[in-house]
Design a protein around this motif. Sequence first.
Motif, PDB file in Angstrom:
ATOM      1  N   THR A 125     -11.342   3.661  -7.553  1.00 28.15           N
ATOM      2  CA  THR A 125     -10.002   3.876  -7.010  1.00 28.15           C
ATOM      3  C   THR A 125      -9.185   4.585  -8.066  1.00 28.15           C
ATOM      4  OG1 THR A 125     -10.074   1.905  -5.634  1.00 28.15           O
ATOM      5  CG2 THR A 125      -7.894   2.723  -6.192  1.00 28.15           C
ATOM      6  N   ARG A 126      -8.466   5.596  -7.619  1.00 28.16           N
ATOM      7  CA  ARG A 126      -7.585   6.321  -8.512  1.00 28.16           C
ATOM      8  C   ARG A 126      -6.264   5.563  -8.593  1.00 28.16           C
ATOM      9  NH1 ARG A 126      -7.701  12.040  -9.687  1.00 28.16           N
ATOM     10  NH2 ARG A 126      -9.507  12.265  -8.345  1.00 28.16           N
ATOM     11  N   ASP A 127      -5.809   5.286  -9.809  1.00 30.26           N
ATOM     12  CA  ASP A 127      -4.582   4.517  -9.952  1.00 30.26           C
ATOM     13  C   ASP A 127      -3.393   5.249  -9.350  1.00 30.26           C
ATOM     14  OD1 ASP A 127      -2.578   2.651 -11.060  1.00 30.26           O
ATOM     15  OD2 ASP A 127      -2.025   4.439 -12.183  1.00 30.26           O
ATOM     16  N   GLY A 128      -2.604   4.539  -8.580  1.00 27.96           N
ATOM     17  CA  GLY A 128      -1.335   5.071  -8.115  1.00 27.96           C
ATOM     18  C   GLY A 128      -0.209   4.151  -8.552  1.00 27.96           C
ATOM     19  N   ASN A 129      -0.483   2.838  -8.552  1.00 30.59           N
ATOM     20  CA  ASN A 129       0.566   1.853  -8.858  1.00 30.59           C
ATOM     21  C   ASN A 129       1.094   1.999 -10.271  1.00 30.59           C
ATOM     22  OD1 ASN A 129       0.120   0.873  -6.315  1.00 30.59           O
ATOM     23  ND2 ASN A 129      -1.026  -0.932  -6.973  1.00 30.59           N
ATOM     24  N   GLY A 130       0.181   2.175 -11.227  1.00 27.59           N
ATOM     25  CA  GLY A 130       0.602   2.287 -12.628  1.00 27.59           C
ATOM     26  C   GLY A 130       1.496   3.496 -12.825  1.00 27.59           C
ATOM     27  N   VAL A 180       5.972 -10.374 -14.354  1.00 25.70           N
ATOM     28  CA  VAL A 180       6.029 -10.344 -12.893  1.00 25.70           C
ATOM     29  C   VAL A 180       4.712  -9.770 -12.382  1.00 25.70           C
ATOM     30  CG1 VAL A 180       7.237  -9.485 -10.856  1.00 25.70           C
ATOM     31  CG2 VAL A 180       8.532  -9.990 -12.937  1.00 25.70           C
ATOM     32  N   ALA A 181       4.013 -10.567 -11.543  1.00 29.26           N
ATOM     33  CA  ALA A 181       2.751 -10.099 -10.958  1.00 29.26           C
ATOM     34  C   ALA A 181       3.015  -9.632  -9.537  1.00 29.26           C
ATOM     35  CB  ALA A 181       1.716 -11.221 -10.974  1.00 29.26           C
ATOM     36  N   LEU A 182       2.593  -8.389  -9.238  1.00 27.72           N
ATOM     37  CA  LEU A 182       2.863  -7.756  -7.943  1.00 27.72           C
ATOM     38  C   LEU A 182       1.556  -7.530  -7.187  1.00 27.72           C
ATOM     39  CD1 LEU A 182       5.207  -5.060  -9.494  1.00 27.72           C
ATOM     40  CD2 LEU A 182       5.966  -6.983  -8.078  1.00 27.72           C
ATOM     41  N   PRO A 183       1.591  -7.561  -5.847  1.00 29.70           N
ATOM     42  CA  PRO A 183       0.377  -7.273  -5.076  1.00 29.70           C
ATOM     43  C   PRO A 183      -0.084  -5.834  -5.309  1.00 29.70           C
ATOM     44  CG  PRO A 183       2.180  -7.998  -3.642  1.00 29.70           C
ATOM     45  CD  PRO A 183       2.761  -7.795  -4.987  1.00 29.70           C
ATOM     46  N   GLY A 184      -1.386  -5.587  -5.120  1.00 30.03           N
ATOM     47  CA  GLY A 184      -1.930  -4.264  -5.379  1.00 30.03           C
ATOM     48  C   GLY A 184      -1.675  -3.235  -4.280  1.00 30.03           C
ATOM     49  N   VAL A 185      -1.435  -3.703  -3.052  1.00 28.33           N
ATOM     50  CA  VAL A 185      -1.189  -2.762  -1.957  1.00 28.33           C
ATOM     51  C   VAL A 185       0.101  -1.990  -2.258  1.00 28.33           C
ATOM     52  CG1 VAL A 185      -0.758  -2.544   0.524  1.00 28.33           C
ATOM     53  CG2 VAL A 185      -2.326  -4.309  -0.336  1.00 28.33           C
ATOM     54  N   PRO A 186       0.008  -0.661  -2.349  1.00 26.99           N
ATOM     55  CA  PRO A 186       1.146   0.111  -2.854  1.00 26.99           C
ATOM     56  C   PRO A 186       2.474  -0.150  -2.139  1.00 26.99           C
ATOM     57  CG  PRO A 186      -0.811   1.490  -2.791  1.00 26.99           C
ATOM     58  CD  PRO A 186      -1.191   0.177  -2.167  1.00 26.99           C
ATOM     59  N   GLN A 187       2.478  -0.236  -0.804  1.00 25.33           N
ATOM     60  CA  GLN A 187       3.746  -0.452  -0.105  1.00 25.33           C
ATOM     61  C   GLN A 187       4.363  -1.790  -0.497  1.00 25.33           C
ATOM     62  OE1 GLN A 187       0.884   0.569   0.950  1.00 25.33           O
ATOM     63  NE2 GLN A 187       0.893   1.214   3.083  1.00 25.33           N
ATOM     64  N   GLU A 188       3.505  -2.813  -0.706  1.00 27.89           N
ATOM     65  CA  GLU A 188       4.015  -4.141  -1.073  1.00 27.89           C
ATOM     66  C   GLU A 188       4.552  -4.115  -2.496  1.00 27.89           C
ATOM     67  OE1 GLU A 188       1.218  -7.272  -0.176  1.00 27.89           O
ATOM     68  OE2 GLU A 188       0.496  -6.223   1.613  1.00 27.89           O
TER      69      GLU A 188
END
Length: 420
Positions: A19-24, A149-157
């Motif tokens: 998977t190509r990182d988008g969140n970071g 703060v821990a966030l879900p991995g699904v980008p919209q979330e």
Amino acid sequence: VTPAVGLVLVGAELVEGRTRDGNGAWLARRVTEEGARLAPWTVVPDDEDAIAAAIRAAAATAQLVLVSGGLGPTEDDRTRAGLARAAGVGLVEDPGAWAFVLAVLERRGRSVLPAQRRQALVPEGGRWLANPVGIAPALAVRVGACDVVALPGVPQELEALYESEVLPRVRALPGREATGLEMVLTVGLPETEVARRLGALATSKEPSLGWYPHQGEVEVSVRTHGPDALERARATAQEVRRLVGDAALDAPAGTRTQHAVLGLLRSRGVTLATAESLTGGLVAQMLTQVPGASDVLRAGFVAYHDDAKRRDLGVPAELLERHGALSAEVAVAMAEGARRRAGTDAALATTGVAGPADVRGPAGRVPAGTFFVAAALEGAPTRVVRHDVPLERTVVQRRAALAALDLLRRLLLGLPDGPR
Ligand code: ATP
Ligand code: MG
């Protein structure tokens, strides 16, 4: 000093490159916009020990640590346990978090699976944060003196929770500075030449400049910090444009040469056709990537064989025999032929040797990487330029496509054929 924000990305698929990182990238951009600094990121697999170690290391130096991913209900979602381990506490089921998960499932008409109870687990002393667009609650815990703060991995979330829960925390960090960022796109100059033209500005610390070469284009970033950052970034970008000269495009941040050329054609009400040989349709492809290209682009001919150049573009057989297809004369005839056949105001053409082998023409050997681009415009003499770019095949094609677009831009603006 500027406060630092740590970033821990969780997921074996990221570590292994599936998977190509988008969140970071998204989080880093948002945090930087707020005038905070990103500490070096870490990317870790779905492993409790690795997650705990990464969070602890980040929390030792950063003022705020953001974690992405691993909050789902399945066995491979280990962020809750890793976070608790990093904080040195246990996990407890939180009735509020459980009620939240149940409420979302009920709203969506979904049945409750036993595994979902995991999503109600919260590290002792920590808080759960409501997810506005998903099921998994986010978590906020202190690790030492640092907020995590821990966030879900699904980008919209992740993005929704950033707005509601992270942004206020970033804005509460003391010592943030206003920052400004402007981009200037240049075409046809190597990055070393762009830097040379900028002189002392190239090595300035404030504002500071960055270079992002993209095969024939160079983006120059201008970054400023402190009071009046935005105005100073804008003024410096103007200065960069002046120093770079006519290789600087009129293109908003994030857009490319094809956007600038389409914008110019549209503003002048000029229609376009393309006639491509060695680029095999790349010019048309670059143009049609841009929404609204149909306002301007009428036709794209790929005329690879001499027969097609004759038949589809009306290039005279005599010209092909005398000069060969790899010539300035044929490039001009292709552009003018495309303009005639498509009935457009302008046309551009590419012909040459993409390589890797050289080609023998009527006038002798034509080395790989040699190409001609031509631009025709009603009421103006057709222009043609030869380039020699002895590089890899696809790079030659990309350079030829850019050179053709830039030649058309120069013809429309009345600029010389190449950067001066
Ligand atoms: P879920 O509840 O869906 O399991 P989660 O918090 O456990 O969410 P992950 O399982 O790590 O998150 O990732 C869920 C999906 O989010 C992945 O399939 C992936 O498509 C996407 N994702 C995760 N991390 C990133 C990232 N860094 N960049 C882009 N997409 C990501
Ligand atoms: Mg998951």
